[in-house]
Design an enzyme around this catalytic site. Structure first.
Site, PDB file in Angstrom:
ATOM      1  N   HIS A  56      13.083  30.760 -25.113  1.00  0.00           N
ATOM      2  CA  HIS A  56      12.768  32.038 -24.470  1.00  0.00           C
ATOM      3  C   HIS A  56      14.037  32.860 -24.246  1.00  0.00           C
ATOM      4  O   HIS A  56      14.663  32.784 -23.196  1.00  0.00           O
ATOM      5  CB  HIS A  56      12.073  31.747 -23.136  1.00  0.00           C
ATOM      6  N   HIS A  58      15.759  36.858 -24.741  1.00  0.00           N
ATOM      7  CA  HIS A  58      15.600  38.276 -25.087  1.00  0.00           C
ATOM      8  C   HIS A  58      16.926  38.758 -25.677  1.00  0.00           C
ATOM      9  O   HIS A  58      17.947  38.777 -24.988  1.00  0.00           O
ATOM     10  CB  HIS A  58      15.235  39.102 -23.849  1.00  0.00           C
ATOM     11  N   ASN A  90       9.541  41.519 -27.346  1.00  0.00           N
ATOM     12  CA  ASN A  90       9.440  42.813 -26.644  1.00  0.00           C
ATOM     13  C   ASN A  90      10.653  43.701 -26.898  1.00  0.00           C
ATOM     14  O   ASN A  90      11.306  44.187 -25.978  1.00  0.00           O
ATOM     15  CB  ASN A  90       9.202  42.618 -25.145  1.00  0.00           C
ATOM     16  N   ASP A 150       5.335  38.281 -24.197  1.00  0.00           N
ATOM     17  CA  ASP A 150       6.138  38.098 -22.982  1.00  0.00           C
ATOM     18  C   ASP A 150       6.689  39.409 -22.422  1.00  0.00           C
ATOM     19  O   ASP A 150       7.163  40.273 -23.160  1.00  0.00           O
ATOM     20  CB  ASP A 150       7.300  37.142 -23.224  1.00  0.00           C
ATOM     21  N   HIS A 177       2.831  34.713 -20.971  1.00  0.00           N
ATOM     22  CA  HIS A 177       3.450  35.176 -19.731  1.00  0.00           C
ATOM     23  C   HIS A 177       2.286  35.285 -18.743  1.00  0.00           C
ATOM     24  O   HIS A 177       1.514  36.236 -18.802  1.00  0.00           O
ATOM     25  CB  HIS A 177       4.137  36.525 -19.991  1.00  0.00           C
ATOM     26  N   HIS A 230       7.926  30.362 -18.358  1.00  0.00           N
ATOM     27  CA  HIS A 230       8.481  30.443 -16.992  1.00  0.00           C
ATOM     28  C   HIS A 230       7.513  30.124 -15.863  1.00  0.00           C
ATOM     29  O   HIS A 230       7.190  30.988 -15.043  1.00  0.00           O
ATOM     30  CB  HIS A 230       9.148  31.796 -16.745  1.00  0.00           C
ATOM     31  N   ASN A 276      10.879  38.505 -13.130  1.00  0.00           N
ATOM     32  CA  ASN A 276       9.438  38.337 -13.269  1.00  0.00           C
ATOM     33  C   ASN A 276       9.139  37.100 -14.110  1.00  0.00           C
ATOM     34  O   ASN A 276       9.558  37.054 -15.261  1.00  0.00           O
ATOM     35  CB  ASN A 276       8.844  39.580 -13.948  1.00  0.00           C
ATOM     36  N   ASP A 303      14.867  32.376 -20.383  1.00  0.00           N
ATOM     37  CA  ASP A 303      14.402  33.755 -20.128  1.00  0.00           C
ATOM     38  C   ASP A 303      15.610  34.690 -19.966  1.00  0.00           C
ATOM     39  O   ASP A 303      15.595  35.615 -19.143  1.00  0.00           O
ATOM     40  CB  ASP A 303      13.473  33.831 -18.914  1.00  0.00           C
ATOM     41  N   HIS A 307      20.257  43.299 -19.211  1.00  0.00           N
ATOM     42  CA  HIS A 307      19.893  44.679 -18.898  1.00  0.00           C
ATOM     43  C   HIS A 307      21.147  45.522 -18.757  1.00  0.00           C
ATOM     44  O   HIS A 307      22.145  45.073 -18.189  1.00  0.00           O
ATOM     45  CB  HIS A 307      19.093  44.759 -17.597  1.00  0.00           C
TER      46      HIS A 307
HETATM   47 ZN   LIG Z   1       7.893  36.677 -19.131  1.00  0.00          ZN
END
Ligand SMILES: [Zn+2]
Length: 425
Positions: A56, A58, A90, A150, A177, A230, A276, A303, A307
């Site tokens: 997981h 990003h 995403n 997700d 998710h 998660h 989240n 996760d 950002h």
């Molecule tokens: Zn998520």
């Protein structure tokens, strides 16, 4: 190709031995090895593990290259001891077509720091309305096997059922998710004593547990495979425990931050702690740790959610949820589990590699296996300085905390991506 001789290293907690890496493979393991042409790495006091695998991550590319790129995220992963990561869908555009997943896969190959395995979206644009081209993504060069919306829950039960049915044909997995959106409208943090005190709208545990309960029943009905992203509550653990006891093909992950940090962090109003699902209570943490030890939770997944500054350094209500994870995950695991090397290898490498179908990863160093491994100094302690991270973003919740363990070296198919604790390229 080069050769590396790691001397007096413990392999997954075993007695000190030597480890010779040559031509991309672990060539020999045993005491007293010599190889005059090899670069020697003194492994005294260090532990070699199969390279970590993250289910997981990003990576933000395409679309938010200001927060992370496939290359910078891959470097952060290597610095954290990872040799493979699964990249969440995403992005912008969303990874919901063969074209986008192939783009991410190709960028991962070009960076060459970890194996980047794209996850495909379940629904077009993550909108939760119609199924994305799951078959085309599975047949693409990226060979997608895990699908996830997700960031969003596949909330429509009919769509979830169809997705589970669709991927069953090629033994794919839907990674959910779990968040019933009607129960979390406007939510800012965990619903409980602290949210009441702070006057913030809460994200109740039951919003997660209700979706997991529904999805394990759907998965059982369809005879497909489900992975729960998660997991964050004690109640979710109990739902999973019962489902696994019945033989439902469900696996589950927990993040490092849900194993360590509680909802009391929200009292600082520092948005770095907004995530989240939200940080939960000490009782949830205790249940998650127990589930990780007894196998109800199968893996630790980061996760990792980089950002940009403007999305994080603002008022709590406007900040985006998510925190960095790749460069600190092993330290948190060591902190939480202690030097339980076999358990760490199981939860952070072998099992996630098996779930994702990543052959060549998650295999303990032994003669003839691909040299995907990481070397850890368990005695080292380091203070996390956000500016020193390889990630392009700075939103680590562990800033200025002193954590155990340091990655000394990471090898991807026999070539170092990290050496002497520094990125090689
Ligand atoms: Zn998520």
């Amino acid at each position: 190709m080069s050769a590396y001789l790691i001397t007096s290293v413990s392999v997954v907690g075993g007695p000190p031995t030597d480890l010779l890496i040559r031509d991309g493979l672990v060539a020999e393991v045993g005491p007293g090895l010599s190889a005059p042409d090899a670069t020697v790495v003194d492994g005294t006091g260090l532990v070699a593990l199969p390279g970590l695998v993250d289910l997981h991550t990003h990576l933000r590319e395409p679309g938010r290259e200001d927060a992370e790129t496939v290359e910078s995220g891959s470097r952060a992963a290597a610095m954290g001891g990872y040799t493979a990561v699964c990249a969440m869908a995403n992005t912008s555009p969303v990874a919901d077509t063969a074209g986008v997943v192939e783009q991410v896969w190709r960028l991962g190959r070009e960076a060459g720091l970890v194996d980047v395995q794209p996850i495909g979206a379940v629904t077009v644009g993550l909108a939760g309305e119609r199924l994305a081209e799951l078959g085309a993504m599975a047949d693409s060069a990226a060979r997608v096997r895990i699908f996830s919306d997700d960031g969003h829950c596949v909330a429509d039960p009919k769509l979830m059922r169809r997705a589970l049915e669709y991927v069953k044909a090629f033994d794919g997995i839907i990674a959910q998710h779990a968040e019933e959106p009607r129960l979390t409208e406007g939510a800012q943090m965990h619903e409980g004593e602290v949210s009441t005190r702070l006057g913030l709208i809460g994200w109740p545990a039951v919003a997660e547990e209700a979706i997991i309960a529904r999805d394990v029943l759907l998965t059982e009905h369809v005879g497909s495979r489900l992975h729960v992203c998660h997991v964050s509550t004690a109640g979710s653990v109990e739902v999973l425990r019962q489902a696994k006891a019945r033989g439902v093909r469900v696996t589950a992950e927990v993040t490092p931050h849900h194993l360590l940090l509680t909802d009391e962090r929200a009292e600082t109003y520092d948005p770095v702690f907004k995530v989240n699902p939200p940080l939960r209570t000490a009782a949830d943490i205790a249940a998650l740790r127990a589930a990780l030890a007894d196998g109800v939770i199968d893996v630790i997944a980061t996760d990792h959610a980089p950002h940009a500054v403007e999305d994080k350094e603002c008022e709590w209500a406007y900040a985006r949820p998510g925190m960095l994870g790749l460069e600190t995950a092993l330290s948190i695991a060591l902190d939480v589990l202690g030097p339980e090397w076999d358990l760490i290898a199981e939860r952070m490498s072998r099992t996630p590699a098996r779930i994702a179908g990543l052959t060549g990863h998650g295999v303990d160093p032994a003669p003839g296996v691909p040299a995907n491994l990481t070397v850890v100094d368990p005695a080292a302690r380091r203070t996390i300085e956000p500016a020193e991270l390889a990630s392009r973003s700075r939103n680590t919740p562990y800033a200025r905390m002193t954590l155990p363990g340091r990655i000394v070296a990471t090898f991807l198919r026999g070539e170092p991506t990290v050496l002497d604790g520094k990125a090689v390229k």
